[in-house]
Design an enzyme around this catalytic site. Sequence first.
Site, PDB file in Angstrom:
ATOM      1  N   LYS A   1       0.609  -1.177   0.097  1.00  0.00           N
ATOM      2  CA  LYS A   1      -0.076   0.070   0.061  1.00  0.00           C
ATOM      3  C   LYS A   1       0.806   1.466  -0.155  1.00  0.00           C
ATOM      4  CE  LYS A   1      -2.749   2.433   3.381  1.00  0.00           C
ATOM      5  NZ  LYS A   1      -1.736   3.624   3.912  1.00  0.00           N
ATOM      6  N   ASN A   2       1.976   1.264   0.603  1.00  0.00           N
ATOM      7  CA  ASN A   2       2.719   2.493   1.031  1.00  0.00           C
ATOM      8  C   ASN A   2       3.423   2.839   0.060  1.00  0.00           C
ATOM      9  OD1 ASN A   2       1.429   3.299   3.712  1.00  0.00           O
ATOM     10  ND2 ASN A   2       3.113   1.954   4.856  1.00  0.00           N
TER      11      ASN A   2
ATOM     12  N   CYS B   1      -6.808   8.011   8.701  1.00  0.00           N
ATOM     13  CA  CYS B   1      -6.954   7.504   9.922  1.00  0.00           C
ATOM     14  C   CYS B   1      -6.786   8.326  11.039  1.00  0.00           C
ATOM     15  CB  CYS B   1      -5.776   6.419  10.230  1.00  0.00           C
ATOM     16  SG  CYS B   1      -6.271   5.064   9.329  1.00  0.00           S
TER      17      CYS B   1
ATOM     18  N   ARG C   1      -0.799  14.912  12.643  1.00  0.00           N
ATOM     19  CA  ARG C   1      -0.314  14.667  11.138  1.00  0.00           C
ATOM     20  C   ARG C   1      -0.617  15.909  10.333  1.00  0.00           C
ATOM     21  NH1 ARG C   1      -2.420   8.769   9.045  1.00  0.00           N
ATOM     22  NH2 ARG C   1      -0.318   8.904   8.280  1.00  0.00           N
TER      23      ARG C   1
ATOM     24  N   ASP D   1       3.811   1.677  12.347  1.00  0.00           N
ATOM     25  CA  ASP D   1       2.659   0.925  11.782  1.00  0.00           C
ATOM     26  C   ASP D   1       2.546  -0.745  12.230  1.00  0.00           C
ATOM     27  OD1 ASP D   1       1.561   2.824  10.062  1.00  0.00           O
ATOM     28  OD2 ASP D   1       2.550   2.024   8.403  1.00  0.00           O
TER      29      ASP D   1
ATOM     30  N   ARG E   1      -8.602  -0.361   4.091  1.00  0.00           N
ATOM     31  CA  ARG E   1      -7.845   0.620   3.462  1.00  0.00           C
ATOM     32  C   ARG E   1      -6.244   0.090   3.201  1.00  0.00           C
ATOM     33  NH1 ARG E   1      -6.269   4.675   6.653  1.00  0.00           N
ATOM     34  NH2 ARG E   1      -5.421   5.460   4.942  1.00  0.00           N
TER      35      ARG E   1
END
Length: 417
Positions: free
Chosen positions: A22-23, A116, A121, A305, A398
């Site tokens: 994903k990242n 999220c 952030r 994570d 997600r």
Amino acid sequence: MDTIHIRGGNALFGETRIQGSKNAALPVLAAALLIEDTCVIDNCPRISDVHHMLMLLEGIGCKISRKNRSVTIDAGRVSDDIMSGENVTGMRSSITLLGAMLGRVGEITMAYPGGCVIGVRPIDLHISALRKMGVEIEEKENCFAAKARKLEGTVIRLPFPSVGVTENVILAAVGAKGITVLQNAAREPEIVTLCEFLRKAGAVIEGIGGSVLIIQGGHPLHGVRFQIPADRIVAGTYLMAAVGVGGHVFLKDAPSAQMQSTIKAAEQIGAEIAVSEDGLSVLSEKRKNPIAYLRTEVYPGFPTDMQSLIMPVLTTAEGISVIEETVFEDRLRIVEELKKMGACIEIQKKCQAVIVGAESLHGCEVSARELRGGAGLVIAGCMAQGETLVKNRHFIERGYEDICRDLQNLGVTIYTG
């Protein structure tokens, strides 16, 4: 129903394949916007965040087609520079389109990104870095507008090696005039993947994998075919599930070279791990050792994570463990849900969790509040006696193609409903 049902307590055995990252996929998809040509991205995970990114690209004029895990992007024409709606506000990674749009067309109006709830952030670091390249940014109540009459290379030193800011500077610098030197850049594997994609497309980038990147802007880019590597966090999820429950599993395609801190932590807990070209073999007993102190750090340290994914495992370790979160101040929200399952955890200094190992967890109804915390609750459900219901499955989707399918491959009784 937006719920995952798990009947836990049984050891895991079997093999499951690790999906594309994903990242890594999200910034590569954003980078395709810089190329006035067609790119094919293989091994792109079928997850909701990727879907949102593709909808954003399609909304500004890109032609998108998808076949299985291959995505074709024709970014020959960009017809709009306004991005808003749920595809932006529901996904933090939409912020990478800021640098890509500035590098491609020199301007963008964008709603504030969402995603999220794991901390503040802020986008301040993005704005500060891009302003040094000549970008003018006007912040409004619900959106911001960025414009660069002339995007110029410069020297930028980040106060913190932020992954997102590093990605945005790289994307803008590829489309800028002159040389950009980015100091204190993030070194995560996903940054390396983004640079490798851009270099394959014709960009000139030096220092890949290090903390100083040198980007020569203005080089013509061409379409490429590129494969997304396997997801180190998904692999870490299933690794921790095996460590938490016990058993013997094989994680096919797990990127072990990117997982050294995670593997080390799993071995501290008592797992035996064998690395091969094809993936990771994990052998673990139910008995687990505590970890006296574990601190999240930027790569190559222990990933933030992974923090919510190792915590459930330590709830039944034989002793006291301490986890300190240093990246996202609100990442410990999983604690209250784990307590419902019988975990003994105390929060100290807001970002430090002291975990006293319990004999076992028990199944109950819990709620995911963000992506990795939701996956952590699934791990807890695999460990628990009885049935666990994890609500708000959409958070987990997600980042995971099909967490139920993958864990079913390892023998877990798990389904959606």
